[in-house]
Design an enzyme around this catalytic site. Structure first.
Site, PDB file in Angstrom:
ATOM      1  N   PRO A  52       0.825  -1.221   0.000  1.00 40.34           N
ATOM      2  CA  PRO A  52       0.000   0.000   0.000  1.00 40.34           C
ATOM      3  C   PRO A  52       0.858   1.270   0.000  1.00 40.34           C
ATOM      4  CG  PRO A  52       0.120  -0.917   2.202  1.00 40.34           C
ATOM      5  CD  PRO A  52       0.859  -1.870   1.315  1.00 40.34           C
ATOM      6  N   CYS A 110      -5.267  -0.654  -6.720  1.00 43.26           N
ATOM      7  CA  CYS A 110      -4.045  -0.503  -7.527  1.00 43.26           C
ATOM      8  C   CYS A 110      -3.863   0.847  -8.217  1.00 43.26           C
ATOM      9  CB  CYS A 110      -3.997  -1.605  -8.575  1.00 43.26           C
ATOM     10  SG  CYS A 110      -3.819  -3.235  -7.839  1.00 43.26           S
TER      11      CYS A 110
HETATM   12  N1  LIG Z   1      -5.847  -6.992  -6.328  1.00 42.06           N
HETATM   13  C1  LIG Z   1      -5.522  -6.906  -7.600  1.00 42.06           C
HETATM   14  O1  LIG Z   1      -6.379  -6.909  -8.491  1.00 42.06           O
HETATM   15  C2  LIG Z   1      -4.089  -6.839  -8.025  1.00 42.06           C
HETATM   16  C3  LIG Z   1      -3.784  -6.899  -9.395  1.00 42.06           C
HETATM   17  C4  LIG Z   1      -2.448  -6.836  -9.778  1.00 42.06           C
HETATM   18  C5  LIG Z   1      -1.474  -6.668  -8.838  1.00 42.06           C
HETATM   19  N2  LIG Z   1      -1.806  -6.579  -7.521  1.00 42.06           N
HETATM   20  C6  LIG Z   1      -0.728  -6.404  -6.547  1.00 42.06           C
HETATM   21  O2  LIG Z   1      -0.599  -7.614  -5.799  1.00 42.06           O
HETATM   22  C7  LIG Z   1      -0.203  -7.314  -4.458  1.00 42.06           C
HETATM   23  C8  LIG Z   1      -1.183  -7.940  -3.484  1.00 42.06           C
HETATM   24  O3  LIG Z   1      -2.478  -7.384  -3.715  1.00 42.06           O
HETATM   25  P1  LIG Z   1      -3.782  -7.968  -3.019  1.00 42.06           P
HETATM   26  O4  LIG Z   1      -4.928  -7.173  -3.561  1.00 42.06           O
HETATM   27  O5  LIG Z   1      -3.804  -9.444  -3.119  1.00 42.06           O
HETATM   28  O6  LIG Z   1      -3.479  -7.539  -1.486  1.00 42.06           O
HETATM   29  P2  LIG Z   1      -4.121  -8.109  -0.118  1.00 42.06           P
HETATM   30  O7  LIG Z   1      -3.821  -7.071   0.896  1.00 42.06           O
HETATM   31  O8  LIG Z   1      -5.543  -8.508  -0.395  1.00 42.06           O
HETATM   32  O9  LIG Z   1      -3.322  -9.450   0.186  1.00 42.06           O
HETATM   33  C9  LIG Z   1      -2.018  -9.481   0.665  1.00 42.06           C
HETATM   34  C10 LIG Z   1      -1.876 -10.633   1.667  1.00 42.06           C
HETATM   35  O10 LIG Z   1      -0.510 -10.747   2.043  1.00 42.06           O
HETATM   36  C11 LIG Z   1      -0.472 -11.189   3.401  1.00 42.06           C
HETATM   37  N3  LIG Z   1       0.871 -10.938   3.976  1.00 42.06           N
HETATM   38  C12 LIG Z   1       1.428  -9.745   4.280  1.00 42.06           C
HETATM   39  N4  LIG Z   1       2.688  -9.923   4.739  1.00 42.06           N
HETATM   40  C13 LIG Z   1       2.932 -11.243   4.726  1.00 42.06           C
HETATM   41  C14 LIG Z   1       4.069 -12.056   5.075  1.00 42.06           C
HETATM   42  N5  LIG Z   1       5.202 -11.512   5.506  1.00 42.06           N
HETATM   43  N6  LIG Z   1       3.958 -13.397   4.936  1.00 42.06           N
HETATM   44  C15 LIG Z   1       2.812 -13.953   4.482  1.00 42.06           C
HETATM   45  N7  LIG Z   1       1.724 -13.241   4.137  1.00 42.06           N
HETATM   46  C16 LIG Z   1       1.782 -11.915   4.250  1.00 42.06           C
HETATM   47  C17 LIG Z   1      -1.594 -10.422   4.064  1.00 42.06           C
HETATM   48  O11 LIG Z   1      -2.009 -11.052   5.253  1.00 42.06           O
HETATM   49  C18 LIG Z   1      -2.674 -10.434   2.958  1.00 42.06           C
HETATM   50  O12 LIG Z   1      -3.581 -11.511   3.130  1.00 42.06           O
HETATM   51  C19 LIG Z   1      -0.107  -5.795  -4.373  1.00 42.06           C
HETATM   52  O13 LIG Z   1       1.221  -5.397  -4.597  1.00 42.06           O
HETATM   53  C20 LIG Z   1      -0.989  -5.342  -5.511  1.00 42.06           C
HETATM   54  O14 LIG Z   1      -0.623  -4.078  -5.980  1.00 42.06           O
HETATM   55  C21 LIG Z   1      -3.094  -6.699  -7.090  1.00 42.06           C
END
Ligand SMILES: NC(=O)c1ccc[n+]([C@@H]2O[C@H](COP(=O)([O-])OP(=O)(O)OC[C@H]3O[C@@H](n4cnc5c(N)ncnc54)[C@H](O)[C@@H]3O)[C@@H](O)[C@H]2O)c1
Length: 457
Positions: A76, A262
């Site tokens: 974030p 994003c």
């Molecule tokens: N959501 C989307 O559509 C999308 C699309 C493309 C890229 N992304 C990118 O993907 C990444 C993740 O996005 P998201 O929407 O899934 O986020 P999210 O916050 O829904 O999920 C992230 C997860 O990571 C876990 N986490 C954090 N630190 C950790 C650690 N040290 N060990 C294990 N688990 C850990 C958290 O508990 C959480 O469940 C971001 O960088 C985002 O920009 C997301």
């Protein structure tokens, strides 16, 4: 990861997360309880879970047994310190890299799946390499290759986007590692769609792709406001410009502004990087995309108040849709949050309906508990959630449509109109209603980007 497991039954995929309740939800036998709502995801999970797709909180063991580790944690926008409000907070990525460095065995390919600022791979590699003493060569000492493999899926169509991607991007310098990852995708993605680049191009492409997409939304939203002022219709303009093959029809839907986890975060990152690298003009250029998005949201709440005789204090308003777009339960940066907060500030009573977003999530987003509508009849600046649209419009002066859920296209307006207080309004920010149906039901209509009700005909 679920799609990789589905398409590659010979590969064992273990998804690990620190969040125990999330992992429990991924393991729930009731597939309706998966923590992410995404059309088709339940079927993919049903096919692969327990076979070669596993969900666990055993992070260290999973790292130790893996040939490849995908870092997919949240990134974030930083809330404080250097770069606050713009740069990505990389603390979770760094924690992962340290954990991988500590527990990995043998050679491990570390894949950046999270969206990251350019040159983050270098930081990850530095952390991993600190575990690799250069002087001693032993089979027990882990070695690493770092790849960038950004994710281009869109929420709401994620499964389709993953199964039939426009392209898969792999950035790196180690050909063997790149080809190992490319081989996984090649089980369902044609080779010509697997692009191989250097690390920095890959990282920058992800930020830039989101910036270009968001820019199109801000561009059409700016045109929508001009349409309203001049008597033009943004739907007609979008079709007229989008049929130019150089422009294309996608991402030309005017609306209440972009949301999701994003777009804003990635553009802010781009802005921060541009300033950091001494390119203030580039930073200012991209900053405008976000500026316009913020303006669009405040414009809608202001305009609604104006039409309701300059005040919504104590008035009931029905909000249809809270997710940032249809077919997802994600509310991160949803325009509905800012617009609802503005209306609450003006003293409105909001009845909020969304087919997939929970009351708990809305309360967290608004930072305010729901009220009991049967007890708080005279209250101001309150909200509650409802399970159906008929309850939402009860006694309302206006309906505000903020998410383009299909069910809002098929509402029985004459029935709804009878429950509203006249003169009653429909504010449609997603162009989902048919103007003649609203007129026949005796309701007033404001549609985003339509100049028709401005008396300019
Ligand atoms: N959501 C989307 O559509 C999308 C699309 C493309 C890229 N992304 C990118 O993907 C990444 C993740 O996005 P998201 O929407 O899934 O986020 P999210 O916050 O829904 O999920 C992230 C997860 O990571 C876990 N986490 C954090 N630190 C950790 C650690 N040290 N060990 C294990 N688990 C850990 C958290 O508990 C959480 O469940 C971001 O960088 C985002 O920009 C997301």
């Amino acid at each position: 990861m679920a799609v990789i497991a589905d398409r590659c039954p010979h590969i064992q995929v273990t998804v690990v997360d620190l969040n125990e309740s999330r992992i429990a939800a991924w393991n729930n036998s009731d597939l309706k309880q998966l923590p992410v709502y995404e059309p088709g995801l339940d079927e993919v999970v049903a096919r692969a879970r327990g076979r070669n797709l596993h969900f666990s909180t055993g992070v260290n063991d999973a790292i130790a047994s893996a040939d490849m580790v995908f870092i997919s944690v949240n990134t974030p926008t930083k809330q404080k310190g250097v770069g606050a409000g713009q740069a990505s907070d990389l603390r979770w990525v760094e924690a992962c890299a340290r954990q991988v460095a500590q527990y990995a065995k043998g050679h491990t390919v570390v894949v950046e799946k999270s969206t990251l600022p350019v040159r983050t791979a270098a930081a990850i590699k530095a952390i991993l390499d600190a575990r690799e003493p250069k002087s001693v060569v032993s089979e027990n000492i882990p070695t690493f290759s770092v790849l960038s493999n950004p994710e281009f899926l869109a929420e709401g169509t994620a499964i389709h986007d993953l199964e039939q991607p426009d392209r898969v991007l792999i950035g790196g310098s180690n050909t063997e590692a790149i080809e190992a990852l490319a081989t996984i995708y090649s089980h369902w993605v044609p080779n010509q769609k697997i692009l191989r680049t250097n690390l920095w191009s890959s990282e920058l492409s992800k930020l830039t792709a989101n910036a270009f997409l968001a820019q199109r939304i801000s561009s059409i939203n700016s045109v929508a406001a001009l349409c309203e002022a001049t008597g033009a219709d943004v739907q007609e303009v979008a079709l007229a410009i989008g049929t130019d093959s150089r422009i294309g029809l996608k991402f030309l839907n005017a609306g209440p502004g972009f949301g999701g986890s994003c777009f804003q975060k990635d553009i802010l990152n781009l802005v921060y990087l541009s300033r950091y690298f001494g390119l203030p003009e580039v930073a200012t250029y991209w900053e405008q995309v976000i500026g316009l998005n913020n303006w669009q949201q405040t414009r809608i709440s202001r305009l609604l108040v104006q039409r309701l005789f300059g005040t919504v204090t104590g008035k009931r308003l029905a909000i249809l849709g809270f997710a940032f777009k249809a077919n997802t339960n994600d509310t991160r940066e949803s325009p509905a949050i800012r617009i609802s907060l503005d209306l609450l500030e003006e003293g409105a009573q909001l009845a909020i309906h969304d087919p997939k977003v929970t009351t708990t999530q809305i309360a967290a987003d608004l930072g305010k508990a729901p009220s009991d509508p049967s007890l708080d009849l005279q209250s101001e600046g309150t909200w509650h959630s409802v399970n159906n649209v008929v309850d939402a419009v009860q006694g309302a002066d206006a309906v505000l449509i903020l998410t383009e859920w299909d069910q809002y296209r098929e509402l029985d307006w004459p029935i709804l109109a009878r429950r509203m207080r006249t003169p009653a309004w429909v504010f449609d920010t997603r162009s989902v209603v048919e103007p003649y149906q609203i007129a026949e039901a005796g309701l007033l209509l404001w549609q985003l980007g339509s100049g028709i009700d401005q008396g300019n005909l």
